[in-house]
Design an enzyme around this catalytic site. Sequence first.
Site, PDB file in Angstrom:
ATOM      1  N   SER A  54      -4.308  16.877  -3.934  1.00 48.78           N
ATOM      2  CA  SER A  54      -4.256  15.883  -5.006  1.00 48.78           C
ATOM      3  C   SER A  54      -5.423  15.970  -5.982  1.00 48.78           C
ATOM      4  O   SER A  54      -5.277  15.594  -7.145  1.00 48.78           O
ATOM      5  CB  SER A  54      -4.159  14.480  -4.424  1.00 48.78           C
ATOM      6  OG  SER A  54      -5.239  14.228  -3.564  1.00 48.78           O
ATOM      7  N   HIS A  75       2.628  15.257  -4.494  1.00 49.62           N
ATOM      8  CA  HIS A  75       2.491  15.814  -5.846  1.00 49.62           C
ATOM      9  C   HIS A  75       3.405  17.010  -6.111  1.00 49.62           C
ATOM     10  O   HIS A  75       3.349  17.582  -7.199  1.00 49.62           O
ATOM     11  CB  HIS A  75       1.033  16.197  -6.109  1.00 49.62           C
ATOM     12  CG  HIS A  75       0.110  15.019  -6.028  1.00 49.62           C
ATOM     13  ND1 HIS A  75      -0.122  14.191  -7.096  1.00 49.62           N
ATOM     14  CD2 HIS A  75      -0.580  14.505  -4.987  1.00 49.62           C
ATOM     15  CE1 HIS A  75      -0.943  13.222  -6.721  1.00 49.62           C
ATOM     16  NE2 HIS A  75      -1.241  13.390  -5.448  1.00 49.62           N
ATOM     17  N   LYS A 130       5.281   8.912  -8.085  1.00 49.54           N
ATOM     18  CA  LYS A 130       4.696   9.958  -8.932  1.00 49.54           C
ATOM     19  C   LYS A 130       5.815  10.565  -9.792  1.00 49.54           C
ATOM     20  O   LYS A 130       6.256   9.930 -10.739  1.00 49.54           O
ATOM     21  CB  LYS A 130       3.938  10.948  -8.059  1.00 49.54           C
ATOM     22  CG  LYS A 130       2.778  10.228  -7.342  1.00 49.54           C
ATOM     23  CD  LYS A 130       1.895  11.118  -6.542  1.00 49.54           C
ATOM     24  CE  LYS A 130       0.613  10.429  -6.125  1.00 49.54           C
ATOM     25  NZ  LYS A 130       0.774   9.328  -5.158  1.00 49.54           N
TER      26      LYS A 130
END
Length: 390
Positions: free
Chosen positions: A185, A213, A245
Amino acid sequence: MPADSKFTKLRSELDLRRSRHLYRSTRVADSPQQPQRHIDGKPLLTFCSNDYLGLANHPAVIRAFQQAANTYGVGSGAAHLVNGHSRPHQQLEEALAAFTGRERALLFSTGYMANLGVVNALLTGRNDLVYADRLNHASLVDAALLSGAKLIRYPHNDTTSLGKRLLAHEGDAPTQLILTDGVFSMDGDVAPLAKLALMAQQHEAWLMVDDAHGFGVLGNTGAGLVEAAGLNQDDVPILMGTLGKALGTAGAFIAGSHDLIEYLIQTARTWIYTTAQPPAVAAATLVSLQLVATESWRREHLRSLIQQFRTGAVQLGLPLMPSDTAIQPMLVGSSEQALSISRKLEARGILVTAIRPPTVPVETARLRVTLSAAHTVEDVERLLDALGKA
Ligand code: PMP
């Protein structure tokens, strides 16, 4: 001791943080999540969102949220096993399982809770072993610590060191778990999944990948790093993905075999003892998942922006890190300097947050640029221009 000595202690800790340039505070936004925002009363072009595909403010996703709020109300009202599990939750779990090519999926209210829940369901005590990449996300670190299992951290992405540690503890533990971020990250690089999967199989360890991610962004269909690496459920039996996300909503899921999910339903405390996410969030996520699957142009546009940014940053001699993903950090070193550059960018109308310890190791403060399919070529040009001047 005086009555308020406990507060004096808090204040001196806060002062210490200020003096070390480690003090953090929130900003207040008055506009949706999108590149051009109003934050603390100022218009800013932002490069620090995890809304990688530009779905957080998508009209169809908002509409689905509103319609489901009309049908189901706002709060789910209870935990999943009590009576908080509604039709949109069920449909989303089925859609996530199909999308990731797995037997089942289980929704959690946040990624942090998903990580705590799974790791603590699988590891039951001091005799178990957990192997964790040194740069894993804080929620994986906390999950491992909370489990009470022996925590063995290996140098970042160093499968040779991991192999030595696995051999040294061969046969020691009833349960072994290898834990890794998919996309790291704060660095943006990716885990060597194929190698990790092989090692996990050789040593009969579980492998869990936190693809917060990568999910939605990597792989041909957006199924994440496991897809990009050409692997499947047998190779990576525990997949964690977040919905706050690339999917632009909120929450998280674990995807895996039928038995794994049934086991979690019986034992994962952060799933059992917490309120289910609002049904409207699940309904909105269903639509955003369809957009992830059908609008591959978002991933392609993002990839070309990443290329544009890296080419421009190399020309400017900026300290890029080895990342091909939407997370493009620039290593600065001192927290003071990272903050100062971030402030200079802000004075030019651009927001890039300075990431400092303890989020990253000491003396590795950085400016973490994140790119999104919602950015334009001109946005990236503006960023590069400002970075060159700052
Ligand atoms: N894992 C990783 C790698 C993350 O970056 C994050 C969020 N920053 C989480 C887990 C936690 O997810 P959530 O925000 O949904 O709690």
